[in-house]
Design a protein around this motif. Structure first.
Motif, mmCIF file in Angstrom:
data_model
loop_
_atom_site.group_PDB
_atom_site.id
_atom_site.type_symbol
_atom_site.label_atom_id
_atom_site.label_comp_id
_atom_site.label_asym_id
_atom_site.label_seq_id
_atom_site.Cartn_x
_atom_site.Cartn_y
_atom_site.Cartn_z
ATOM 1 N N CYS A 31 -14.659 -1.868 -8.558
ATOM 2 C CA CYS A 31 -14.401 -0.486 -8.126
ATOM 3 C C CYS A 31 -14.168 -0.394 -6.621
ATOM 4 O O CYS A 31 -13.254 0.310 -6.169
ATOM 5 N N GLU A 32 -14.972 -1.081 -5.845
ATOM 6 C CA GLU A 32 -14.824 -1.003 -4.396
ATOM 7 C C GLU A 32 -13.554 -1.712 -3.928
ATOM 8 O O GLU A 32 -12.996 -1.352 -2.889
ATOM 9 N N MET A 33 -13.090 -2.688 -4.681
ATOM 10 C CA MET A 33 -11.796 -3.288 -4.367
ATOM 11 C C MET A 33 -10.689 -2.255 -4.481
ATOM 12 O O MET A 33 -9.815 -2.145 -3.610
ATOM 13 N N VAL A 34 -10.717 -1.454 -5.549
ATOM 14 C CA VAL A 34 -9.707 -0.420 -5.736
ATOM 15 C C VAL A 34 -9.827 0.657 -4.664
ATOM 16 O O VAL A 34 -8.830 1.076 -4.062
ATOM 17 N N ILE A 35 -11.039 1.117 -4.410
ATOM 18 C CA ILE A 35 -11.266 2.173 -3.425
ATOM 19 C C ILE A 35 -10.774 1.739 -2.049
ATOM 20 O O ILE A 35 -10.167 2.527 -1.315
ATOM 21 N N SER A 36 -10.998 0.487 -1.692
ATOM 22 C CA SER A 36 -10.611 -0.018 -0.367
ATOM 23 C C SER A 36 -9.107 -0.236 -0.244
ATOM 24 O O SER A 36 -8.556 -0.126 0.853
ATOM 25 N N ASN A 37 -8.438 -0.533 -1.350
ATOM 26 C CA ASN A 37 -7.037 -0.962 -1.280
ATOM 27 C C ASN A 37 -6.071 -0.051 -2.014
ATOM 28 O O ASN A 37 -4.910 -0.434 -2.219
ATOM 29 N N ILE A 38 -6.509 1.143 -2.371
ATOM 30 C CA ILE A 38 -5.620 2.026 -3.126
ATOM 31 C C ILE A 38 -4.365 2.360 -2.328
ATOM 32 O O ILE A 38 -3.292 2.565 -2.894
ATOM 33 N N GLY A 39 -4.466 2.388 -0.988
ATOM 34 C CA GLY A 39 -3.296 2.683 -0.163
ATOM 35 C C GLY A 39 -2.199 1.651 -0.320
ATOM 36 O O GLY A 39 -1.015 1.998 -0.487
ATOM 37 N N THR A 40 -2.554 0.369 -0.294
ATOM 38 C CA THR A 40 -1.536 -0.679 -0.443
ATOM 39 C C THR A 40 -1.114 -0.866 -1.893
ATOM 40 O O THR A 40 -0.007 -1.334 -2.171
ATOM 41 N N LEU A 76 -0.746 -6.109 11.204
ATOM 42 C CA LEU A 76 -1.784 -6.849 10.494
ATOM 43 C C LEU A 76 -1.294 -7.235 9.103
ATOM 44 O O LEU A 76 -0.563 -6.485 8.457
ATOM 45 N N THR A 77 -1.691 -8.407 8.623
ATOM 46 C CA THR A 77 -1.353 -8.848 7.273
ATOM 47 C C THR A 77 -2.298 -8.205 6.274
ATOM 48 O O THR A 77 -3.329 -7.624 6.631
ATOM 49 N N GLN A 78 -1.973 -8.328 4.974
ATOM 50 C CA GLN A 78 -2.847 -7.785 3.945
ATOM 51 C C GLN A 78 -4.238 -8.428 3.974
ATOM 52 O O GLN A 78 -5.252 -7.722 3.889
ATOM 53 N N PRO A 79 -4.375 -9.765 4.091
ATOM 54 C CA PRO A 79 -5.728 -10.327 4.219
ATOM 55 C C PRO A 79 -6.474 -9.797 5.434
ATOM 56 O O PRO A 79 -7.698 -9.619 5.382
ATOM 57 N N LEU A 123 -1.941 1.401 9.973
ATOM 58 C CA LEU A 123 -2.575 0.376 10.802
ATOM 59 C C LEU A 123 -1.838 -0.955 10.667
ATOM 60 O O LEU A 123 -1.652 -1.677 11.652
ATOM 61 N N GLY A 124 -1.421 -1.279 9.442
ATOM 62 C CA GLY A 124 -0.688 -2.521 9.236
ATOM 63 C C GLY A 124 0.610 -2.567 10.003
ATOM 64 O O GLY A 124 0.963 -3.592 10.601
ATOM 65 N N ARG A 125 1.334 -1.439 10.036
ATOM 66 C CA ARG A 125 2.603 -1.396 10.758
ATOM 67 C C ARG A 125 2.384 -1.328 12.279
ATOM 68 O O ARG A 125 3.086 -1.984 13.037
#
Length: 476
Positions: A270-279, A40-43, A34-36
């Motif tokens: 935990c939800e920060m990791v779950i949401s951003n594990i891809g990046t 979209l930026t990381q924020p 989706l970013g590519r």
């Protein structure tokens, strides 16, 4: 025969509602593409996923009230409509965005954010419909009922991840077809939750309780321990049955705010990791092969590992807690435990918080490449699922079962604070080390300060759990 068939359909519907409720958590498979594709930026990527994660908690208390007063089938209907609209809109937006754009399409970010906001609303309706349909149908086996439904919910990302990689991933490029995948999600969830609306009707609106005769039978069978101190008159007031508190009374309870702070720190991280594990995966070098192929397979592996650990923990922690920390029954003479009370249920909060501190320390001091991230995924999955599994029984033990849905919904405002705090900390640290401002950050600096902060917050949560353990020793 009719009753047996009804229960079969009830259990099947609860299982499907739980299994399909976590489709949103496969976002890490989508986010790098989706970013590519949409530039979209990381924020911005963090904002999209937070719209889904956070919208769950904005209406959690309302959904709990609907569960208590209207029934889980109404929540199932709401989730069918929300999932179909959210995932369908997501697919439409991606289809409308050309593959070769150089600049972000105006308004695309806001529309994607709104679509994922709807998906998040659908998730909380779906999750509550499964969890409380199981709990209210089997009130005398809360640990097993909630653990089984939560286990299937934890399995949901793994279930959909397997579907995504096997059915919607190009075998030549290894890239996920996000448009077709989100179209499938919208259609499948709509069918499942419409069926839930039909088959979950008739579930008790209010949670029942063990009858006085049943509790007396437990006492007569001498299946209790610690009877002498619990039956002393001098301690009868401190061991009284938990009262059904109003919202204002609940908000004046110090235990409520301690539990809220614990949930803010642990669930937020935990939800920060779950949401951003891809990046997080994308920020590190691959161990072998081409970077693109390893990135896609490694991201899927981390999502699957989180889901698998989530599932196994939710299935095992509920029955284990029922065995070593049985729910108390309250007789006029004092507390009665159906089996021996071996350890406080607050141990199931202390353990995960300590594990999470060690996991974050590994990220700060040990991780160098993608192959070492499995410890992060495993530790996060185990900690997150343990806390989520034990919370309903803790809440009912502390403040009664009559308003269990409402009280659990109020507690869910804790991640509403914690998740964006940790997620935006990660996003802005990552953006600071992204040279072009658009794209995926690379290097340990992208997340190292975030995990250093998480070490401290995990130890604070551990201290809170120990305080509550000591305060409620011998009762919960």
């Amino acid at each position: 025969m009719h009753l047996s068939l009804r229960h079969i359909f009830l259990c099947l519907s609860v299982a499907l509602n739980a299994l399909c409720a976590g489709a949103m958590f496969t976002f890490p498979l989508i986010s790098p593409i989706l970013g590519r594709h949409c530039k979209l930026t990381q924020p911005q990527l963090t904002t999209v996923v937070l719209a889904g994660m956070m919208s769950q908690y904005t209406i959690a208390a309302l959904v709990g009230w609907i569960i208590d007063n209207r029934g889980p089938h109404c929540c199932s209907l709401a989730s069918a409509l929300l999932f179909a609209t959210g995932f369908g809109g997501f697919a439409w937006e991606i289809r409308s965005t050309p593959n070769d754009i150089l600049e972000p399409v105006y308004g695309a970010f806001y529309r994607l954010t709104f679509c994922f906001f709807l998906v998040g609303l659908g998730t909380v309706f779906a999750y509550f419909s499964a969890l409380f349909a199981a709990s209210k149908s089997f009130p005398n086996h809360l640990g097993l009922a909630s653990g089984a439904s939560m286990g299937l919910f934890g399995l949901s990302p793994l279930f959909f991840s397997v579907i995504a990689t096997s059915c919607f991933t190009d075998v030549n490029t290894g890239l996920l077809d996000v448009r077709r995948y989100t179209t499938f999600l919208g259609s499948a969830t709509f069918i499942v939750y419409i069926a839930g609306f039909i088959f979950l009707q008739g579930v008790p609106r209010m949670v029942g309780s063990i009858s006085h005769q049943e509790m007396q039978a437990v006492a007569d069978d001498s299946m209790i321990v610690e009877t002498t101190p619990l039956l002393q008159t001098s301690r009868s007031s401190s061991f009284s049955k938990p009262s059904e508190l109003s919202v204002s009374e609940l908000l004046r309870e110090s235990d409520f705010w301690l539990l809220v702070l614990f949930a803010v720190l642990i669930m937020g991280m935990c939800e920060m990791v779950i949401s951003n594990i891809g990046t997080i995966v994308a920020s590190l070098p691959a161990t072998s092969g081409t970077r693109q192929s390893i990135l896609e397979s490694s991201t899927a592996f981390q999502v699957n590992l989180i889901a698998a650990s989530n599932t196994l923990t939710r299935i095992s922690v509920g029955p284990l807690a029922d065995f070593v920390s049985p729910i108390a029954a309250y007789l006029p003479t004092g507390i009665v435990f159906p089996t021996k009370h071996r350890i406080s249920r607050f141990a199931f909060l202390a353990g995960p918080s300590l594990l999470l501190a060690l996991t974050c320390a590994w990220m700060v001091y040990g991780v160098e490449h993608q192959g070492q991230l499995w410890l992060l995924s495993l530790g996060t999955g185990l900690s997150y699922s343990s806390v989520f599994t034990i919370l309903p029984s803790l809440i009912s033990s502390l403040w009664g079962m009559q308003n269990m849905g409402r009280n659990f919904g109020l507690m869910m405002y804790a991640p509403f604070i914690g998740t964006p705090t940790f997620s935006y900390l990660y996003a802005f640290v990552s953006a600071r080390y992204t040279p072009a401002g658009i794209g995926i950050c690379s290097g340990r600096a992208c997340w190292e300060p975030t995990f250093a902060f998480s070490i401290v917050s995990s130890f604070v949560a551990f201290t809170i759990s120990c305080i509550m353990w000591r305060r409620w020793k011998g009762r919960i």
